[in-house]
Design a protein around this motif. Sequence first.
Motif, PDB file in Angstrom:
ATOM      1  N   SER A 259       0.824  -1.214   0.000  1.00  0.00           N
ATOM      2  CA  SER A 259       0.000   0.000   0.000  1.00  0.00           C
ATOM      3  C   SER A 259       0.856   1.261   0.000  1.00  0.00           C
ATOM      4  N   PHE A 260       2.089   1.130   0.511  1.00  0.00           N
ATOM      5  CA  PHE A 260       3.021   2.258   0.550  1.00  0.00           C
ATOM      6  C   PHE A 260       4.060   2.194  -0.576  1.00  0.00           C
ATOM      7  N   GLY A 261       3.909   1.230  -1.496  1.00  0.00           N
ATOM      8  CA  GLY A 261       4.813   1.161  -2.633  1.00  0.00           C
ATOM      9  C   GLY A 261       6.016   0.272  -2.450  1.00  0.00           C
ATOM     10  N   TYR A 262       6.107  -0.438  -1.314  1.00  0.00           N
ATOM     11  CA  TYR A 262       7.219  -1.373  -1.116  1.00  0.00           C
ATOM     12  C   TYR A 262       7.044  -2.599  -2.006  1.00  0.00           C
ATOM     13  N   GLN A 263       8.160  -3.233  -2.322  1.00  0.00           N
ATOM     14  CA  GLN A 263       8.143  -4.503  -3.041  1.00  0.00           C
ATOM     15  C   GLN A 263       8.594  -5.609  -2.091  1.00  0.00           C
ATOM     16  N   SER A 264       7.904  -6.750  -2.132  1.00  0.00           N
ATOM     17  CA  SER A 264       8.228  -7.899  -1.289  1.00  0.00           C
ATOM     18  C   SER A 264       8.365  -9.121  -2.187  1.00  0.00           C
ATOM     19  N   THR A 265       9.558  -9.716  -2.220  1.00  0.00           N
ATOM     20  CA  THR A 265       9.833 -10.843  -3.109  1.00  0.00           C
ATOM     21  C   THR A 265      10.823 -11.797  -2.434  1.00  0.00           C
ATOM     22  N   THR A 266      11.230 -12.816  -3.185  1.00  0.00           N
ATOM     23  CA  THR A 266      12.365 -13.626  -2.783  1.00  0.00           C
ATOM     24  C   THR A 266      13.646 -12.807  -2.966  1.00  0.00           C
ATOM     25  N   LEU A 267      14.783 -13.354  -2.556  1.00  0.00           N
ATOM     26  CA  LEU A 267      16.053 -12.628  -2.687  1.00  0.00           C
ATOM     27  C   LEU A 267      16.424 -12.354  -4.131  1.00  0.00           C
ATOM     28  N   THR A 268      15.894 -13.156  -5.056  1.00  0.00           N
ATOM     29  CA  THR A 268      16.208 -12.959  -6.474  1.00  0.00           C
ATOM     30  C   THR A 268      15.096 -12.229  -7.223  1.00  0.00           C
ATOM     31  N   GLY A 269      14.149 -11.671  -6.479  1.00  0.00           N
ATOM     32  CA  GLY A 269      13.108 -10.860  -7.100  1.00  0.00           C
ATOM     33  C   GLY A 269      11.912 -11.626  -7.611  1.00  0.00           C
ATOM     34  N   GLU A 270      11.825 -12.929  -7.276  1.00  0.00           N
ATOM     35  CA  GLU A 270      10.688 -13.733  -7.720  1.00  0.00           C
ATOM     36  C   GLU A 270       9.504 -13.552  -6.772  1.00  0.00           C
ATOM     37  N   ALA A 271       8.314 -13.846  -7.284  1.00  0.00           N
ATOM     38  CA  ALA A 271       7.112 -13.778  -6.451  1.00  0.00           C
ATOM     39  C   ALA A 271       7.179 -14.838  -5.358  1.00  0.00           C
ATOM     40  N   LEU A 272       6.688 -14.497  -4.200  1.00  0.00           N
ATOM     41  CA  LEU A 272       6.646 -15.437  -3.078  1.00  0.00           C
ATOM     42  C   LEU A 272       5.588 -16.503  -3.334  1.00  0.00           C
ATOM     43  N   SER A 273       5.845 -17.721  -2.899  1.00  0.00           N
ATOM     44  CA  SER A 273       4.974 -18.847  -3.258  1.00  0.00           C
ATOM     45  C   SER A 273       3.887 -19.149  -2.239  1.00  0.00           C
ATOM     46  N   PHE A 274       4.016 -18.626  -1.019  1.00  0.00           N
ATOM     47  CA  PHE A 274       3.073 -18.927   0.064  1.00  0.00           C
ATOM     48  C   PHE A 274       3.067 -20.425   0.392  1.00  0.00           C
ATOM     49  N   ASP A 275       4.196 -21.060   0.187  1.00  0.00           N
ATOM     50  CA  ASP A 275       4.304 -22.502   0.437  1.00  0.00           C
ATOM     51  C   ASP A 275       5.604 -22.788   1.174  1.00  0.00           C
ATOM     52  N   GLY A 276       5.547 -22.841   2.494  1.00  0.00           N
ATOM     53  CA  GLY A 276       6.738 -23.103   3.294  1.00  0.00           C
ATOM     54  C   GLY A 276       7.601 -21.870   3.465  1.00  0.00           C
ATOM     55  N   ARG A 277       8.744 -22.067   4.097  1.00  0.00           N
ATOM     56  CA  ARG A 277       9.659 -20.954   4.345  1.00  0.00           C
ATOM     57  C   ARG A 277      10.346 -20.512   3.055  1.00  0.00           C
ATOM     58  N   GLU A 278      10.554 -19.194   2.967  1.00  0.00           N
ATOM     59  CA  GLU A 278      11.216 -18.621   1.798  1.00  0.00           C
ATOM     60  C   GLU A 278      12.112 -17.479   2.242  1.00  0.00           C
ATOM     61  N   TYR A 279      13.236 -17.321   1.536  1.00  0.00           N
ATOM     62  CA  TYR A 279      14.025 -16.115   1.759  1.00  0.00           C
ATOM     63  C   TYR A 279      13.225 -14.926   1.243  1.00  0.00           C
ATOM     64  N   PHE A 280      13.283 -13.832   2.001  1.00  0.00           N
ATOM     65  CA  PHE A 280      12.365 -12.705   1.805  1.00  0.00           C
ATOM     66  C   PHE A 280      13.144 -11.401   1.801  1.00  0.00           C
ATOM     67  N   ALA A 281      12.793 -10.524   0.877  1.00  0.00           N
ATOM     68  CA  ALA A 281      13.391  -9.186   0.824  1.00  0.00           C
ATOM     69  C   ALA A 281      12.303  -8.165   0.542  1.00  0.00           C
ATOM     70  N   ALA A 282      12.233  -7.128   1.371  1.00  0.00           N
ATOM     71  CA  ALA A 282      11.254  -6.055   1.171  1.00  0.00           C
ATOM     72  C   ALA A 282      11.963  -4.706   1.258  1.00  0.00           C
ATOM     73  N   ALA A 283      11.632  -3.827   0.326  1.00  0.00           N
ATOM     74  CA  ALA A 283      12.195  -2.475   0.314  1.00  0.00           C
ATOM     75  C   ALA A 283      11.450  -1.661  -0.737  1.00  0.00           C
ATOM     76  N   MET A 284      11.657  -0.343  -0.726  1.00  0.00           N
ATOM     77  CA  MET A 284      11.147   0.487  -1.807  1.00  0.00           C
ATOM     78  C   MET A 284      11.839   0.088  -3.112  1.00  0.00           C
ATOM     79  N   PRO A 285      11.209   0.348  -4.275  1.00  0.00           N
ATOM     80  CA  PRO A 285      11.703  -0.199  -5.540  1.00  0.00           C
ATOM     81  C   PRO A 285      13.191  -0.004  -5.814  1.00  0.00           C
ATOM     82  N   GLU A 286      13.720   1.202  -5.633  1.00  0.00           N
ATOM     83  CA  GLU A 286      15.127   1.436  -5.955  1.00  0.00           C
ATOM     84  C   GLU A 286      16.045   0.622  -5.048  1.00  0.00           C
ATOM     85  N   ASN A 287      15.740   0.626  -3.742  1.00  0.00           N
ATOM     86  CA  ASN A 287      16.547  -0.152  -2.805  1.00  0.00           C
ATOM     87  C   ASN A 287      16.353  -1.647  -3.025  1.00  0.00           C
ATOM     88  N   HIS A 288      15.143  -2.038  -3.342  1.00  0.00           N
ATOM     89  CA  HIS A 288      14.859  -3.450  -3.586  1.00  0.00           C
ATOM     90  C   HIS A 288      15.685  -3.951  -4.768  1.00  0.00           C
TER      91      HIS A 288
END
Length: 264
Positions: A217-246
């Motif tokens: 809602s604030f424009g952050y991006q939340s993905t895996t460490l390689t920028g892939e969509a999260l699967s919602f299936d078990g544990r995943e490496y996670f990275a969230a930040a504003m687009p430029e920092n992400h």
Amino acid sequence: MKTVNIEQVKNWLMEAGEFIKESLTKTLEVKEKSNRKDLVTNIDEETQQFLIKKIQEVYPKDKILGEEQGYSTIDSLDGRIWIIDPIDGTMNFVIEQENFCIMLGIFEDGIGQLGFIYDVMRGELYWGGKELGVYRNKEKLSAPDPVDLRDGLLGFNAYMYGENVHGAKAVANASMGIRVSGCAGLEMIALLKGSHVGYISNLAPWDYAPGMVLLESFGYQSTTLTGEALSFDGREYFAAAMPENHQKIVAMFKENMTEKQRNE
């Protein structure tokens, strides 16, 4: 599909929070899950069951994905799903008796609609969604001003940093420093407030889904460490930040991963 009554959900979370606070005066039943640092208490289980009962009474056709008691997997993201972490930061809850949250996210066909993070001991409920904005209790918040990675703090998973998982220390060193809270909900709140510029961890869906809704809602991006969509299936490496920092964070992780690791 029956429309979710937001005020009703907020009341459920407040009621669950009161139950948790009252439990701190009693003897907790603490059990290990996968290891001695992966804890669950009777209060985690009872809080989740309280929320599930409320949801099923009002929205009986909806699905539930939760951390405890056999709700930790789901067959698909179709329809409306309630994603629950009854106590995010259980070790903090047990040892510190603070710095933990109740987290709840509502998704429809895989799209986040509503998110709730309740910092129980501080009495602060962060809630909202893309169409609503983000609120702290009754106060509507504004998105924080962008801050470059080199000038801000990163919330970080302690193990990932300590073991330099996928070159985590290079990412950490690109920032002003890291902070470790042991609670994904509090890390998400730090992003919403603008006190941190990113969050890197290893999370299950109930750890990241509620906060994702608010962050997006604030424009952050939340993905895996390689920028892939999260699967919602078990544990995943996670990275969230504003687009430029992400983009910078993902690029650094990709640079430090082998091709095999990037494709896992």
